[in-house]
Design an enzyme around this catalytic site. Structure first.
Site, PDB file in Angstrom:
ATOM      1  N   GLU A 116     -36.043  -2.210 -27.765  1.00  0.00           N
ATOM      2  CA  GLU A 116     -35.344  -2.936 -28.710  1.00  0.00           C
ATOM      3  C   GLU A 116     -34.967  -1.922 -29.649  1.00  0.00           C
ATOM      4  O   GLU A 116     -35.273  -0.593 -29.457  1.00  0.00           O
ATOM      5  CB  GLU A 116     -36.189  -4.032 -29.656  1.00  0.00           C
ATOM      6  N   HIS A 249     -31.709  -9.119 -40.064  1.00  0.00           N
ATOM      7  CA  HIS A 249     -31.692  -9.208 -38.783  1.00  0.00           C
ATOM      8  C   HIS A 249     -30.214  -9.296 -38.295  1.00  0.00           C
ATOM      9  O   HIS A 249     -29.439 -10.227 -38.682  1.00  0.00           O
ATOM     10  CB  HIS A 249     -32.409 -10.362 -38.065  1.00  0.00           C
ATOM     11  N   ARG A 297     -32.232  -1.691 -37.283  1.00  0.00           N
ATOM     12  CA  ARG A 297     -31.498  -3.126 -37.716  1.00  0.00           C
ATOM     13  C   ARG A 297     -30.576  -2.751 -38.861  1.00  0.00           C
ATOM     14  O   ARG A 297     -29.668  -3.400 -38.911  1.00  0.00           O
ATOM     15  CB  ARG A 297     -32.755  -4.001 -38.037  1.00  0.00           C
ATOM     16  N   HIS A 358     -34.273 -11.493 -42.739  1.00  0.00           N
ATOM     17  CA  HIS A 358     -35.448 -11.687 -41.827  1.00  0.00           C
ATOM     18  C   HIS A 358     -36.772 -10.987 -42.193  1.00  0.00           C
ATOM     19  O   HIS A 358     -37.965 -11.801 -41.852  1.00  0.00           O
ATOM     20  CB  HIS A 358     -34.952 -10.817 -40.558  1.00  0.00           C
ATOM     21  N   ARG A 393     -37.852  -1.769 -41.261  1.00  0.00           N
ATOM     22  CA  ARG A 393     -39.110  -2.028 -40.190  1.00  0.00           C
ATOM     23  C   ARG A 393     -38.651  -1.736 -38.864  1.00  0.00           C
ATOM     24  O   ARG A 393     -37.418  -2.181 -38.658  1.00  0.00           O
ATOM     25  CB  ARG A 393     -39.474  -3.267 -40.168  1.00  0.00           C
TER      26      ARG A 393
END
Length: 529
Positions: A116, A249, A297, A358, A393
């Site tokens: 990811e 997100h 992100r 998110h 994060r």
């Protein structure tokens, strides 16, 4: 008065794993776990992508995972915490497996590892595209078999019981003002079926109440994510930190009319080669970052936000048409099914996506033992601020953080448990001079107002003027609802509104205080990073 040795607030991965540990260690101890909805409903349930852990040291290493986390956190991670979490992660993963969690494997029997955004290697363990739900299933089944755990569904935690309540009940005008003078003795909990507020006294309390995504209009978080834990801890005078870092997100499914929660298109789709395109079909991430769709992100979300402003549209596209159809359906059956229900064939059509609130990277400040600044109160999971995430994060680091900190909280709790006793002066809940609220429509309107204010003024890109407007409007909502809370018999809608106002206030104030752009925080009037 209900007395229990351990009180656990929240039925996600953090609360469940902690409850199992203390219950199995102290066979004679009583553990009460309370959750505001049905036991399955938590942010954990909605985690699609997976859990980030180094399992193959031939192709990956702790050091690479550590560096990826530090880079994503944009200089604000606590490196000692990052190292601890990454290095302990494999042990905690084995515990999840021992409790019955099943992760996908290859035909050769090895774990199927995804990749990811922000990760330099494939290290994401997953169960199809419903990893969180699978973990929750396994943990809940184990909890159900554990005799000294009592799980109370539809129980809403109103406030922690602290010295403040004891002093007030004794008639003292002055209550506790300093954090180092405060101890937690349990919590006042609303039974939603009987409308009775129960006084639950506990020797040790763990807060694992999840995040606060519902303060935004578009969020991947479930309806229950109203920031209750953060708000309760703040009212009890616990330290709250880094709450301005809201992770959006990049790819929630765009639907008309808008759905809440928004359906998440996991980052793992981009890890498998999904390409972001604007409404003209043009790939655009090369304009923003060399890592393209696999940038962290915060970068991808701001890039999409910029494209939306350029085109004037409400969404961009995620192109998966080139990904092997059989592999896509096998890995992402839930996403395939959801898109099909809307007439989107992922093998032939672009998927319309938009950023959504998110994850909150900050929260109740804890040390490396999971201790808050209030004695006998621990916190873990999304409601806590450990120092792992910094300003942003790294994808799939949240589930592993939750189980590592549940374990650290457990380890520390057992060192002090035998020295703790119950008090005999804990007051019950006092709701004299209150009456049932007659106009719930006002609560509904105010909840929508909060979401509108936060989305319009405290979103992906902020400004000094927007933040000041948000502060003014939230102050009005606070004043309007302060009297309602005092006069009305408590209900879940009233308590959630109170907590949402508190979270909005904290996010706005922290945003106004920050003068440098970092990670998920971006103010166009601040110094550029």
């Amino acid at each position: 008065m209900i007395k229990t040795d351990f009180l656990v607030i929240g039925s996600g991965i953090a609360g469940l794993s902690y409850a199992l540990k203390v219950a199995n260690h102290f066979k004679e101890a009583q553990v009460i776990l309370v959750t505001k909805a049905e036991k399955e409903e938590s942010n954990t349930k909605y985690a699609q992508g997976g859990i980030a852990t180094v399992t193959n040291t031939d192709t990956d290493s702790f050091e690479e995972h550590i560096q990826d986390t530090l880079i994503a956190g944009d200089g604000l991670c606590d490196e000692a915490v990052v190292r601890m979490v990454v290095e302990e992660a494999p042990k905690r993963l084995e515990e999840l497996i021992a409790w019955g969690t099943q992760f996908d494997k290859t035909n050769q029997g090895d774990y199927s590892l995804g990749r990811e955004g922000g990760h330099s290697q494939n290290r994401i363990l997953h169960h199809k595209d419903v990893t969180g739900s699978e973990i929750a299933r396994a943990l809940l089944e184990t909890v159900d078999k554990t005799k000294n755990i009592t799980l109370l569904e539809d129980h809403f935690t109103v406030d922690f019981i602290t010295d403040h309540h004891i002093l007030r009940a004794q008639g003292h005008e002055k209550t506790v003002t300093h954090r180092d003078e405060i101890t937690c003795y349990g919590a006042y909990v609303l039974d939603e079926n009987t409308q009775e507020i129960k006084t639950i006294q506990a020797k040790i309390t763990l807060l694992a109440a999840g995040g606060s995504g519902q303060v935004y209009r578009t969020t991947t978080n479930p309806k229950i994510a109203t920031g209750d834990g953060i708000a309760m801890a703040y009212r009890a005078k616990a330290k709250v930190k880094d709450i301005e870092f809201i992770q959006f997100h990049p790819t929630a499914l765009h639907q008309e009319p808008a759905q809440s929660p928004a359906f998440l298109i996991t980052e793992a789709v981009r890890g498998e080669g999904g390409i972001l395109r604007n409404i003209y079909g043009e790939r655009f991430m090369e304009k923003y970052d060399d890592r393209l769709e696999l940038a962290p992100r915060d970068i991808v979300a701001r890039a999409i936000d910029s494209e939306l402003k350029l085109t004037g549209e409400d969404y961009v596209y995620l192109d998966c048409k080139h990904i092997d159809p059989k592999h896509f359906v096998n890995h992402f059956p839930n996403i395939t099914k959801k898109c099909k229900s809307l007439g989107i064939d992922v093998h032939k059509d672009f998927i319309p996506v938009t950023p959504a609130a998110h994850y909150i990277c900050g929260g109740v400040a804890v040390d490396m033992n999971g201790e808050t600044t209030i004695e006998n109160l621990y916190a873990c999971g999304e409601c806590s601020r450990t120092g792992l995430h910094g300003a942003n994060r790294l994808a799939s680091n949240s589930l592993i953080e939750a189980v590592v900190y549940a374990h650290k909280s457990f380890e520390h709790a057992i060192t002090k448990f035998d020295s703790l006793t119950f008090r005999n002066d804990i007051p019950g809940w006092d709701d004299t001079d209150t009456s049932k609220n007659k106009e719930n429509i006002l609560i509904t309107h105010d909840r929508r107002d909060i979401q509108k204010i936060m989305s319009n003024y405290v979103g992906i890109v902020r400004s000094d003027e927007r933040l000041q407007r948000a502060a003014n409007r939230i102050e009005m909502l606070y004043q309007e609802n302060k009297e309602l809370y005092k006069k009305a018999k408590l209900s879940v809608p009233i308590c959630e509104l109170r907590n949402m106002i508190t979270n909005a206030y904290l996010i706005i104030q922290a945003s106004m205080e920050r003068k440098e752009n970092k990670g998920g925080f971006y103010n166009q009037d601040c110094l550029k990073p």
